[in-house]
Design an enzyme around this catalytic site. Structure first.
Site, PDB file in Angstrom:
ATOM      1  N   PRO A  68      37.128 -14.053 -31.217  1.00 23.09           N
ATOM      2  CA  PRO A  68      37.406 -15.078 -30.475  1.00 23.09           C
ATOM      3  C   PRO A  68      37.479 -14.955 -28.835  1.00 23.09           C
ATOM      4  O   PRO A  68      38.030 -13.903 -28.651  1.00 23.09           O
ATOM      5  CB  PRO A  68      38.719 -15.945 -30.937  1.00 23.09           C
ATOM      6  N   ASN A  69      36.956 -15.575 -28.229  1.00 17.34           N
ATOM      7  CA  ASN A  69      36.981 -15.469 -26.767  1.00 17.34           C
ATOM      8  C   ASN A  69      36.170 -14.223 -26.168  1.00 17.34           C
ATOM      9  O   ASN A  69      36.020 -14.378 -24.781  1.00 17.34           O
ATOM     10  CB  ASN A  69      38.480 -15.150 -26.059  1.00 17.34           C
ATOM     11  N   ARG A  91      35.982 -13.434 -18.331  1.00 22.87           N
ATOM     12  CA  ARG A  91      37.362 -13.413 -18.606  1.00 22.87           C
ATOM     13  C   ARG A  91      38.512 -12.130 -18.373  1.00 22.87           C
ATOM     14  O   ARG A  91      38.024 -11.129 -18.747  1.00 22.87           O
ATOM     15  CB  ARG A  91      37.511 -13.366 -20.320  1.00 22.87           C
ATOM     16  N   TYR A 116      39.380  -6.665 -19.154  1.00 25.17           N
ATOM     17  CA  TYR A 116      38.413  -6.444 -20.111  1.00 25.17           C
ATOM     18  C   TYR A 116      36.901  -6.023 -19.422  1.00 25.17           C
ATOM     19  O   TYR A 116      36.107  -5.843 -20.192  1.00 25.17           O
ATOM     20  CB  TYR A 116      38.062  -7.779 -20.866  1.00 25.17           C
ATOM     21  N   ASN A 140      35.609  -6.041 -33.545  1.00 25.32           N
ATOM     22  CA  ASN A 140      36.649  -6.277 -32.453  1.00 25.32           C
ATOM     23  C   ASN A 140      37.069  -7.847 -32.913  1.00 25.32           C
ATOM     24  O   ASN A 140      36.462  -8.941 -32.495  1.00 25.32           O
ATOM     25  CB  ASN A 140      36.177  -6.318 -31.077  1.00 25.32           C
ATOM     26  N   ALA A 153      42.256 -11.385 -30.794  1.00 30.96           N
ATOM     27  CA  ALA A 153      43.552 -11.868 -31.070  1.00 30.96           C
ATOM     28  C   ALA A 153      43.762 -12.079 -32.600  1.00 30.96           C
ATOM     29  O   ALA A 153      45.322 -11.748 -33.032  1.00 30.96           O
ATOM     30  CB  ALA A 153      44.116 -13.039 -30.445  1.00 30.96           C
ATOM     31  N   GLU A 183      37.746  -0.927 -36.556  1.00 34.53           N
ATOM     32  CA  GLU A 183      38.147  -1.762 -35.404  1.00 34.53           C
ATOM     33  C   GLU A 183      38.064  -1.392 -33.946  1.00 34.53           C
ATOM     34  O   GLU A 183      38.401  -0.164 -33.753  1.00 34.53           O
ATOM     35  CB  GLU A 183      39.646  -1.826 -35.852  1.00 34.53           C
ATOM     36  N   HIS A 219      39.057  -2.301 -29.791  1.00 37.74           N
ATOM     37  CA  HIS A 219      39.456  -3.307 -28.839  1.00 37.74           C
ATOM     38  C   HIS A 219      39.397  -2.678 -27.571  1.00 37.74           C
ATOM     39  O   HIS A 219      39.515  -1.474 -27.089  1.00 37.74           O
ATOM     40  CB  HIS A 219      41.175  -3.349 -28.884  1.00 37.74           C
ATOM     41  N   ARG A 279      50.136  -3.176 -23.385  1.00 37.41           N
ATOM     42  CA  ARG A 279      50.124  -4.524 -23.036  1.00 37.41           C
ATOM     43  C   ARG A 279      51.455  -5.173 -23.618  1.00 37.41           C
ATOM     44  O   ARG A 279      52.389  -4.552 -23.995  1.00 37.41           O
ATOM     45  CB  ARG A 279      48.753  -4.841 -23.439  1.00 37.41           C
TER      46      ARG A 279
HETATM   47  C1  DQA Z   1      41.044  -7.498 -27.422  1.00 39.48           C
HETATM   48  C2  DQA Z   1      42.590  -7.348 -27.502  1.00 39.48           C
HETATM   49  C3  DQA Z   1      43.087  -8.588 -28.110  1.00 39.48           C
HETATM   50  O1  DQA Z   1      44.718  -8.224 -27.925  1.00 39.48           O
HETATM   51  C4  DQA Z   1      42.765  -9.698 -27.387  1.00 39.48           C
HETATM   52  O2  DQA Z   1      43.373 -10.845 -27.819  1.00 39.48           O
HETATM   53  C5  DQA Z   1      41.333  -9.996 -27.389  1.00 39.48           C
HETATM   54  C6  DQA Z   1      40.578  -8.875 -27.097  1.00 39.48           C
HETATM   55  C7  DQA Z   1      40.195  -6.093 -26.760  1.00 39.48           C
HETATM   56  O3  DQA Z   1      39.346  -6.042 -26.919  1.00 39.48           O
HETATM   57  O4  DQA Z   1      41.096  -5.601 -25.998  1.00 39.48           O
HETATM   58  O5  DQA Z   1      41.064 -10.936 -27.497  1.00 39.48           O
HETATM   59  O6  DQA Z   1      40.840  -7.287 -28.939  1.00 39.48           O
END
Ligand code: DQA
Length: 153
Positions: A14-15, A22, A27, A78, A81, A102, A104, A111
């Site tokens: 998501p996102n 964003r 990021y 990835n 959240a 995984e 990030h 953070r």
């Molecule tokens: C993320 C880290 C997560 O905590 C966050 O909610 C994201 C992006 C990252 O790629 O740093 O959506 O996965």
């Protein structure tokens, strides 16, 4: 896909479709499509293929992991959240018996406290955090190497 070629699913949650606009200070400014394009090229250079997908919904991500069974050698994932909350995705990773790395983009350990725990990580083969888009590329390479070491292409 050529016979013996390794196919890797690159799955983002998501996102992450909003990358580029964003929170660029967190990021970076690359769009997800730009990252995907680089991954496709990197995969080709490794003699592999990157199949890139993004979904905002937990169920869609679970379906994508299920669909990877039998047709991909592993997954770069990835979970966004959902990493911090989703036991359903953790179970999906454990269920598919594929090497999942995984990723990030941000250093989740530097953070907010809620980001310091991934409930998905224990089911993954490995984790890469904090290296930005490079983390996706390193994870792709790791999945290709793991697949080859286990005779998968
Ligand atoms: C993320 C880290 C997560 O905590 C966050 O909610 C994201 C992006 C990252 O790629 O740093 O959506 O996965």
């Amino acid at each position: 896909m050529a016979e013996g070629q390794v196919r890797v699913l690159v799955l983002s949650g998501p996102n992450l479709n909003l990358l580029g606009e964003r929170e660029p200070d967190v990021y970076g400014t690359d769009t997800l499509e730009a990252i995907h394009e680089r991954l496709r090229r990197r995969a080709a250079a490794l003699g592999a293929e990157a199949e890139c997908r993004q979904h905002n919904g937990e169920g869609e991500l679970i379906d994508a992991l299920h669909a990877a069974r039998g047709r991909t050698a592993g997954v770069v994932f990835n979970p966004g959240a959902y990493a911090h909350t989703s036991y359903a995705l953790r179970d999906a990773v454990a269920a598919v018996s594929l090497p999942v790395v995984e990723v990030h983009l941000s250093n989740v350990y530097a953070r907010e406290p809620f980001r310091r725990r991934s409930v998905i990580a224990p089911a993954c083969r490995g984790t890469i955090v904090g290296l930005g888009a490079m983390g996706y590329e390193l994870a792709l390479e790791a999945v290709v190497r793991l697949a080859r070491e286990s005779g998968g292409g």
